[in-house]
Structures are given as C-alpha cells and as structure tokens.
Design a protein around this motif. Structure first.
Motif, PDB file in Angstrom:
ATOM      1  N   LEU A   1       6.651  -3.448  -7.730  1.00 37.14           N
ATOM      2  CA  LEU A   1       5.730  -2.405  -8.168  1.00 37.14           C
ATOM      3  C   LEU A   1       5.747  -1.223  -7.202  1.00 37.14           C
ATOM      4  CD1 LEU A   1       3.528  -1.179  -9.916  1.00 37.14           C
ATOM      5  CD2 LEU A   1       1.838  -2.556  -8.647  1.00 37.14           C
ATOM      6  N   GLN A   2       5.649  -1.511  -5.919  1.00 40.06           N
ATOM      7  CA  GLN A   2       5.669  -0.427  -4.935  1.00 40.06           C
ATOM      8  C   GLN A   2       6.999   0.315  -4.967  1.00 40.06           C
ATOM      9  OE1 GLN A   2       4.585  -2.038  -1.078  1.00 40.06           O
ATOM     10  NE2 GLN A   2       2.412  -1.766  -1.498  1.00 40.06           N
ATOM     11  N   ARG A   3       8.085  -0.410  -5.194  1.00 38.39           N
ATOM     12  CA  ARG A   3       9.408   0.235  -5.256  1.00 38.39           C
ATOM     13  C   ARG A   3       9.467   1.221  -6.408  1.00 38.39           C
ATOM     14  NH1 ARG A   3      12.161  -4.018  -4.953  1.00 38.39           N
ATOM     15  NH2 ARG A   3      12.915  -4.393  -7.057  1.00 38.39           N
ATOM     16  N   ARG A   4       8.964   0.824  -7.569  1.00 42.09           N
ATOM     17  CA  ARG A   4       8.956   1.739  -8.724  1.00 42.09           C
ATOM     18  C   ARG A   4       8.082   2.959  -8.427  1.00 42.09           C
ATOM     19  NH1 ARG A   4       8.041  -2.943 -12.020  1.00 42.09           N
ATOM     20  NH2 ARG A   4       5.936  -2.170 -12.440  1.00 42.09           N
ATOM     21  N   GLN A   5       6.934   2.722  -7.801  1.00 38.78           N
ATOM     22  CA  GLN A   5       6.030   3.823  -7.484  1.00 38.78           C
ATOM     23  C   GLN A   5       6.685   4.802  -6.517  1.00 38.78           C
ATOM     24  OE1 GLN A   5       2.567   1.628  -6.015  1.00 38.78           O
ATOM     25  NE2 GLN A   5       1.421   2.181  -7.866  1.00 38.78           N
TER      26      GLN A   5
ATOM     27  N   ILE B   1      -0.533  10.110   7.679  1.00 41.59           N
ATOM     28  CA  ILE B   1      -0.080   8.749   7.412  1.00 41.59           C
ATOM     29  C   ILE B   1      -0.944   8.163   6.307  1.00 41.59           C
ATOM     30  CG2 ILE B   1      -1.513   7.764   9.264  1.00 41.59           C
ATOM     31  CD1 ILE B   1       0.936   5.761   9.607  1.00 41.59           C
ATOM     32  N   VAL B   2      -0.292   7.610   5.295  1.00 41.59           N
ATOM     33  CA  VAL B   2      -0.973   7.051   4.127  1.00 41.59           C
ATOM     34  C   VAL B   2      -0.832   5.532   4.174  1.00 41.59           C
ATOM     35  CG1 VAL B   2      -1.059   6.998   1.611  1.00 41.59           C
ATOM     36  CG2 VAL B   2      -0.461   9.124   2.789  1.00 41.59           C
ATOM     37  N   GLY B   3      -1.961   4.818   4.079  1.00 40.79           N
ATOM     38  CA  GLY B   3      -1.881   3.372   4.167  1.00 40.79           C
ATOM     39  C   GLY B   3      -3.108   2.682   3.621  1.00 40.79           C
ATOM     40  N   ARG B   4      -3.204   1.399   3.925  1.00 37.55           N
ATOM     41  CA  ARG B   4      -4.305   0.575   3.433  1.00 37.55           C
ATOM     42  C   ARG B   4      -4.641  -0.463   4.501  1.00 37.55           C
ATOM     43  NH1 ARG B   4      -5.940   0.006  -1.945  1.00 37.55           N
ATOM     44  NH2 ARG B   4      -7.149  -1.852  -2.450  1.00 37.55           N
ATOM     45  N   ILE B   5      -5.930  -0.601   4.813  1.00 44.87           N
ATOM     46  CA  ILE B   5      -6.373  -1.567   5.812  1.00 44.87           C
ATOM     47  C   ILE B   5      -7.519  -2.396   5.239  1.00 44.87           C
ATOM     48  CG2 ILE B   5      -5.674  -0.133   7.759  1.00 44.87           C
ATOM     49  CD1 ILE B   5      -8.563   0.739   8.081  1.00 44.87           C
TER      50      ILE B   5
ATOM     51  N   GLN C   1      -0.798  -4.256  -0.404  1.00 45.11           N
ATOM     52  CA  GLN C   1      -1.470  -3.857  -1.647  1.00 45.11           C
ATOM     53  C   GLN C   1      -1.592  -2.331  -1.738  1.00 45.11           C
ATOM     54  OE1 GLN C   1      -2.081  -6.599  -3.520  1.00 45.11           O
ATOM     55  NE2 GLN C   1      -1.268  -7.685  -1.732  1.00 45.11           N
ATOM     56  N   ASN C   2      -0.877  -1.623  -0.900  1.00 49.16           N
ATOM     57  CA  ASN C   2      -1.030  -0.172  -0.796  1.00 49.16           C
ATOM     58  C   ASN C   2      -0.733   0.541  -2.116  1.00 49.16           C
ATOM     59  OD1 ASN C   2      -1.585   2.194   0.527  1.00 49.16           O
ATOM     60  ND2 ASN C   2       0.323   2.253   1.696  1.00 49.16           N
ATOM     61  N   ASP C   3      -1.589   1.472  -2.485  1.00 51.83           N
ATOM     62  CA  ASP C   3      -1.407   2.281  -3.681  1.00 51.83           C
ATOM     63  C   ASP C   3      -0.469   3.440  -3.349  1.00 51.83           C
ATOM     64  OD1 ASP C   3      -1.547   3.809  -5.973  1.00 51.83           O
ATOM     65  OD2 ASP C   3      -3.574   4.545  -5.584  1.00 51.83           O
ATOM     66  N   LEU C   4       0.732   3.419  -3.916  1.00 56.67           N
ATOM     67  CA  LEU C   4       1.726   4.452  -3.650  1.00 56.67           C
ATOM     68  C   LEU C   4       1.988   5.293  -4.900  1.00 56.67           C
ATOM     69  CD1 LEU C   4       4.182   2.243  -1.583  1.00 56.67           C
ATOM     70  CD2 LEU C   4       2.515   3.889  -0.712  1.00 56.67           C
ATOM     71  N   SER C   5       1.011   5.389  -5.766  1.00 56.33           N
ATOM     72  CA  SER C   5       1.168   6.140  -7.007  1.00 56.33           C
ATOM     73  C   SER C   5       1.261   7.633  -6.725  1.00 56.33           C
ATOM     74  CB  SER C   5      -0.013   5.865  -7.939  1.00 56.33           C
ATOM     75  OG  SER C   5      -1.216   6.344  -7.355  1.00 56.33           O
ATOM     76  N   LEU C   6       1.869   8.338  -7.647  1.00 59.91           N
ATOM     77  CA  LEU C   6       1.997   9.782  -7.518  1.00 59.91           C
ATOM     78  C   LEU C   6       0.625  10.444  -7.469  1.00 59.91           C
ATOM     79  CD1 LEU C   6       3.773  12.289  -7.408  1.00 59.91           C
ATOM     80  CD2 LEU C   6       3.871  12.256  -9.918  1.00 59.91           C
TER      81      LEU C   6
ATOM     82  N   GLU D   1      -6.945   3.674   2.734  1.00 61.57           N
ATOM     83  CA  GLU D   1      -7.844   2.995   1.806  1.00 61.57           C
ATOM     84  C   GLU D   1      -8.333   1.693   2.431  1.00 61.57           C
ATOM     85  OE1 GLU D   1      -6.130   4.330  -2.556  1.00 61.57           O
ATOM     86  OE2 GLU D   1      -5.428   2.456  -1.681  1.00 61.57           O
ATOM     87  N   PHE D   2      -9.516   1.237   1.998  1.00 58.82           N
ATOM     88  CA  PHE D   2     -10.058  -0.040   2.455  1.00 58.82           C
ATOM     89  C   PHE D   2      -9.864  -1.101   1.370  1.00 58.82           C
ATOM     90  CE2 PHE D   2     -13.366   2.391   5.164  1.00 58.82           C
ATOM     91  CZ  PHE D   2     -12.404   2.608   6.130  1.00 58.82           C
TER      92      PHE D   2
END
Length: 281
Positions: free
Chosen positions: A144-148, A52-56, A115-120, A84-85
């Motif tokens: 931004l997240q949608r494009r990523q 699971i990929v996320g941000r807290i 603010q999650n980084d969903l970049s390739l 990520e923190f």
C-alpha cells in the motif's frame, strides 16, 4: 524511529559464544531511519526549511514517551515536523549492534511508522515550492505504501520537484522483487545505494567485474534512468562513485566511527544533490 546504537563491541557477535564476555564501547540513543538521517544532512547543506513527514505513537494530541524524545530531538535540530499520532502502535524503535564497520545486527520494530499515511492528499502541501523530495526504500516494502509513494513521486515530477531515493534496505530486491524495485528506483532523479544492492538489481550480476568504477558507471547508465545521477557506496572504506549522465567521479571520505557512521552516506548524498542542483542553476 528511535535508534539505540551499540558500538565498540569486544567480541565477535557472529560467533556461537557471542553473548559471553561482551564489552561494549558505547551505547547511544538517537533519532534514526534513512529519512531522518537525510533530513538532518539536507539541513546542514542548505536545504532550509526541511520537513520530515512521519508517524509516531500517541493519543489525544500527545506523543508516547519514545515519540516525545524523538520529537524533541528533531525540532531541536531545526527540522519542521509533520508527525501524525497513532493510538494503536507505539513509536518505532531499532537496536543496532556494530561488530565493525562491515557487520552489524539490527533488531527493529517499525511500530507506528509502518502505518504512515503517504497519500498525495497529505504530502501535496509539502511539495509546493519544494526543491527535492527524499524517499527511503523502507517505505516501498509494504504494498500500500509503495503504491502511495510512487503516485506521490509521479506528481512531484509533474511539479518539477526533484526526487531522491535511498535504495534500502540492502535486501529490498529480495523483499519486493526486481521488477518492483526497478519501478520504484526509476522514479528518482538522484539515487543512493550500496554496490551489493546495485549488483542485485541487474539481470546478470558479476561482482568481480563491478569492482571497476568505470564498469559500474556504464552499467548504472543502462539500468537507471539515463538522466538520473547515482551515488554508489563501493565498499566499507567509504569509497563512493557519483555517476551522472555523461561523467563519473570516485572519491573517498574519511570514515567516522560510532553513531556518525549511520548518517555517513546520507551526508554525502545530500552534498552531491546540493552540488548538482547548484550546477544546474
């Protein structure tokens, strides 16, 4: 995101006197969000490991208190966590108050997850050797997240990784528009959505006509990618339609009250995907 789930409410929360004489049956705190629910369900049907990929929220390598609760629960359930923190936003939280299985009030603060980084660059390592990448529609709401995420899903396809998309929230069509929603969902090999969402995606919705599972099946073949498989929850009684390229199946799953109901559709979705991949192999 950490969910506080309140069930068994003794009054009609949608009435003018909603806060008078409230008698809640139970209050539970549990990891939440579509991504978490699906990840836990995927693990139970054999997708191991599941990441699971996320941000807290957190700083200096340590999560904030809510983030720590979330991390402990996810790790104890067997998930691999890439979290990520965020030093500026707290861990996301939501409060869900259930009147019954049809009606609920949701108050949410996405916090750091927004603010999650969903970049390739971040997700590429997790795509290597993966069977399926699952994406919640909530990630498609910020532009931004949608494009990523659309770029990531395109790359996943090039690597022969199957894409599963949960078309949520129920008003995603209103939030980002029909064209962007269609663009997003057509990235998926496996799609999950509510009947109301499915109807809203179409140009000429007819709610009466779409109560017929055969009609829903045929319409899904026209709207979604022809080779995709679609899980549509037909009603609150847990009737599901699983529509594939050439066939469809309608089945009813016993409904579970309380917090388990939040994970309900994701459990069914994971089972359908597992079965489809086993059949393809």
């Amino acid at each position: 995101m950490l969910d506080t789930v309140i069930t068994g409410c003794g009054v009609d929360l949608f009435s003018p006197n909603a806060l008078v004489g409230v008698n809640f049956g139970s209050i539970q705190m549990l990891p939440g969000g579509n991504g978490v629910f699906f990840a836990q369900a995927a693990l139970t049907v054999g997708f191991d490991p599941t990441v699971i990929v996320g941000r807290i929220g957190g700083r200096d390598g340590s999560p904030d208190p809510i983030g720590q609760i979330l991390m402990n629960n996810l790790v104890s359930s067997g998930l691999v966590c890439d979290l990520e923190f965020d030093a500026h936003y707290p861990t996301g939280q939501a409060v869900l108050i259930y009147q019954d299985r049809d009606r609920r009030i949701v108050i949410a603060d996405r916090g750091a997850s927004g603010q999650n980084d969903l970049s390739l660059a971040r997700l590429q390592p997790h795509l290597e050797g993966a069977d399926v990448v699952h994406v919640s529609g909530y990630l498609a709401i910020p532009e931004l997240q949608r494009r990523q995420i659309i770029a990531v899903l395109g790359h996943a396809k090039s690597m022969a990784v199957k894409v599963a998309i949960d078309v949520a929230p129920h008003n995603i069509v209103t939030l980002i528009g029909p064209a962007e929603t269609r663009r997003f969902v057509r990235s998926g090999d496996f799609i999950s959505c509510e009947l109301e969402t499915f109807i809203a995606l179409q140009s000429s919705p007819d709610p009466v006509q779409h109560q017929d599972p055969r009609t829903v099946h045929l319409a899904s073949r026209e709207f979604f990618r022809p080779d995709s498989s679609v899980l549509i929850r037909l009603n609150a009684l847990s009737d599901f339609l699983w529509s594939t390229k050439s066939t469809f199946e309608v089945f009813r799953i016993p409904y579970t009250e309380g917090s388990a109901s939040l994970r309900f559709t994701d459990q069914v979705f994971a089972q359908c995907i597992s079965r489809a991949l086993a059949g393809a192999g």
